[in-house]
Write a protein that holds these residues in place. Structure first.
Motif, PDB file in Angstrom:
ATOM      1  N   ILE A   1       0.837  -1.203   0.000  1.00  0.00           N
ATOM      2  CA  ILE A   1       0.000   0.000   0.000  1.00  0.00           C
ATOM      3  C   ILE A   1       0.865   1.245   0.000  1.00  0.00           C
ATOM      4  CG2 ILE A   1      -1.661   1.320   1.379  1.00  0.00           C
ATOM      5  CD1 ILE A   1      -2.882  -1.330   2.245  1.00  0.00           C
TER       6      ILE A   1
ATOM      7  N   LEU B   1      -4.684  -6.804  -4.212  1.00  0.00           N
ATOM      8  CA  LEU B   1      -3.694  -5.736  -4.376  1.00  0.00           C
ATOM      9  C   LEU B   1      -3.111  -5.735  -5.784  1.00  0.00           C
ATOM     10  CD1 LEU B   1      -1.772  -5.752  -0.964  1.00  0.00           C
ATOM     11  CD2 LEU B   1      -3.169  -3.919  -1.902  1.00  0.00           C
TER      12      LEU B   1
ATOM     13  N   SER C   1      -3.418  -2.659  -8.248  1.00  0.00           N
ATOM     14  CA  SER C   1      -2.235  -2.056  -8.884  1.00  0.00           C
ATOM     15  C   SER C   1      -2.439  -1.937 -10.391  1.00  0.00           C
ATOM     16  CB  SER C   1      -1.000  -2.909  -8.591  1.00  0.00           C
ATOM     17  OG  SER C   1      -0.772  -3.012  -7.203  1.00  0.00           O
TER      18      SER C   1
END
Length: 513
Positions: free
Chosen positions: A239, A269, A273
């Motif tokens: 993050i 994630l 991304s």
């Protein structure tokens, strides 16, 4: 105040802080529980001792047993089965003299009398004497060693005389619970009865609970430590990389994005991304597109503005009516050209805004194309005698993910373009099929003059127009809009000249779903 402080912490620190608070609360409850379980277990022993003492006293009073060595000895021999589950029962007279002890009982009755005088009171360490379960204000001088007799003395002189008093003794191997109670008859104190029992199970239970709590605390702490490492390594750090990526984009830094490894992940994630990079690239493309478009528009407007300026300056100096009319026509033509450029540019911006709000869905393009062709043949035909023919490869369904009204716009713009280059009485063909790559191919074929450009991809550039005889009547944005709409549908568009005869062909290839 607490919430403000919590908001300033990072996710990992918040996680550790909250776990610390929860761990502390659980620890306080556990500490309270362990402190309460000890007297609770002793209280059960004390209640059992008290019941036995009361039954014993009732028997002594009922049988009129004298508080003397001989009578108590006979009583112990006759009732020793009552005390068989107890470690030791001791009797004292009112002068605190030992008159009976179950430790002296054996198969030989004579041993009772011979051993009784030799028993001494054990000396107790002050640290080994704990308060009773029921609070008794029995004063003991902590500066001196305490004996059983000292406890009896203090008990006999205390205001709690008549009530049972329990205390504990602990050494290396044993944990003893002792309960004392005086015996009265007609409000006269006859003596005392004491029950001492080995209660190692209490110590074992407490030790087991303490060990369990310690093991649990260590295990939970270890789990929290591992989870904190996983949280930091696989969630917090990625993050932070994403935050750094957005900051670099915002500051227009030339440094590498640093999210390549994140994009390879197969979890949320990784999806985030990739989505973030796609969104960033899309925004950058839109910004670049807007900048380039604005630059091109300014460039295109500059030419008619220069023409307007020159014509207006010449107009002031000429008196020739014919020349003045020509100049006025030039002025009107340039104004119309500027107006057309601005109008088309404005419409293109509106289309882009509308496209950002419209949703793709699975649609069949065959009836859409057929409907546009029918409209042009019946209503929108701009040149007399021009006929638009539609055909396909025999199928009735050609599904794509797209926007229905945008497909209509693509076909309409291409038909307008083909009609504008066609002569009266010519034909325009619309052919739909599925090619070898399983793409839906839509071809618009005309019988016009074809393309003069060697590089036919130039016709899709903004403001490009190869109409010298009709210079200024077209903004050169039509085919560029078509190209953008085709690319929006993940398709491609190519232009070429016909091989069999004069004319042009524009082919659109869309993914087949």
């Amino acid at each position: 105040m607490f919430s403000k402080y919590l908001k300033t912490l990072s996710i990992l620190k918040k996680f550790l802080f909250i776990n610390f608070i929860i761990f502390t609360i659980i620890g306080l409850f556990t500490f309270t529980y362990l402190n309460n379980i000890h007297p609770s277990l002793i209280k059960k022993k004390s209640q059992n001792h008290t019941n036995i003492i009361n039954n014993t006293v009732d028997n002594i009073l009922r049988l009129d047993v004298k508080f003397q060595s001989d009578d108590i000895r006979k009583f112990l021999f006759s009732t020793r089965f009552i005390f068989q589950n107890l470690d030791r029962v001791i009797f004292f007279d009112d002068q605190l003299n030992l008159i009976g002890d179950t430790d002296t009982l054996d198969l030989d009755p004579r041993s009772f009398s011979t051993r009784l005088d030799k028993i001494e009171f054990e000396s107790l360490d002050n640290e080994e004497i704990e308060k009773a379960i029921e609070e008794k204000n029995i004063k003991i001088d902590k500066k001196k060693p305490v004996s059983f007799k000292d406890i009896l003395k203090n008990y006999s002189s205390s205001e709690y005389l008549g009530a049972p008093y329990t205390f504990t003794q602990e050494d290396f191997n044993q944990f003893n619970v002792t309960t004392i109670k005086n015996v009265t008859k007609n409000e006269i104190n006859l003596g005392y009865v004491a029950i001492t029992e080995n209660a190692n199970e209490i110590k074992t239970a407490i030790d087991e609970r303490k060990a369990f709590v310690i093991r649990t605390a260590i295990s939970v702490g270890f789990v929290i430590l591992i989870f904190s490492f996983v949280l930091s390594r696989y969630f917090i750090k990625p993050i932070q990389n994403l935050v750094g990526y957005t900051i670099r984009i915002k500051e227009k830094s030339q440094a590498k994005p640093g999210i390549e490894n994140l994009k390879k992940r197969n979890d949320e994630l990784g999806l985030l991304s990739n989505s973030l990079e796609d969104m960033t690239n899309e925004l950058q493309n839109r910004v670049t597109h807007a900048e380039n478009f604005s630059t091109d528009l300014v460039h295109e407007i500059r030419n008619p503005l220069a023409s307007l300026k020159s014509a207006s300056e010449i107009l002031q100096d000429t008196n020739d009516n014919e020349q003045r009319n020509k100049l006025l026509n030039i002025l009107s033509h340039d104004v119309q050209r500027i107006e057309r450029l601005i109008t088309d540019y404005s419409q293109m911006l509106k289309d882009e805004v509308a496209l950002s709000k419209e949703k793709m869905k699975k649609i069949n393009v065959e009836p859409i194309i057929q409907s546009v062709v029918d409209d042009y043949n019946n209503i929108h035909q701009v040149k007399k005698g021009i006929k638009i023919e539609y055909k396909n490869d025999g199928k009735e369904e050609y599904y794509i993910n797209g926007i229905e009204n945008r497909i209509e716009q693509i076909i309409a713009n291409l038909l307008d373009n083909s009609i504008s280059f066609s002569k009266d009485g010519a034909n325009v063909f619309v052919d739909v099929s599925v090619n070898k790559k399983n793409q839906i191919s839509i071809k618009i074929i005309d019988e016009g003059q074809g393309f003069k450009e060697k590089d036919t991809s130039r016709i899709f550039k903004r403001f490009y127009s190869n109409r010298p005889e009709k210079f200024g009547e077209h903004s050169g944005l039509g085919l560029n809009i078509v190209k953008n709409l085709v690319e929006l549908h993940d398709g491609e568009i190519v232009a070429s000249n016909r091989i069999d005869k004069a004319g042009a062909m524009i082919e659109i290839r869309l993914p087949n779903v």
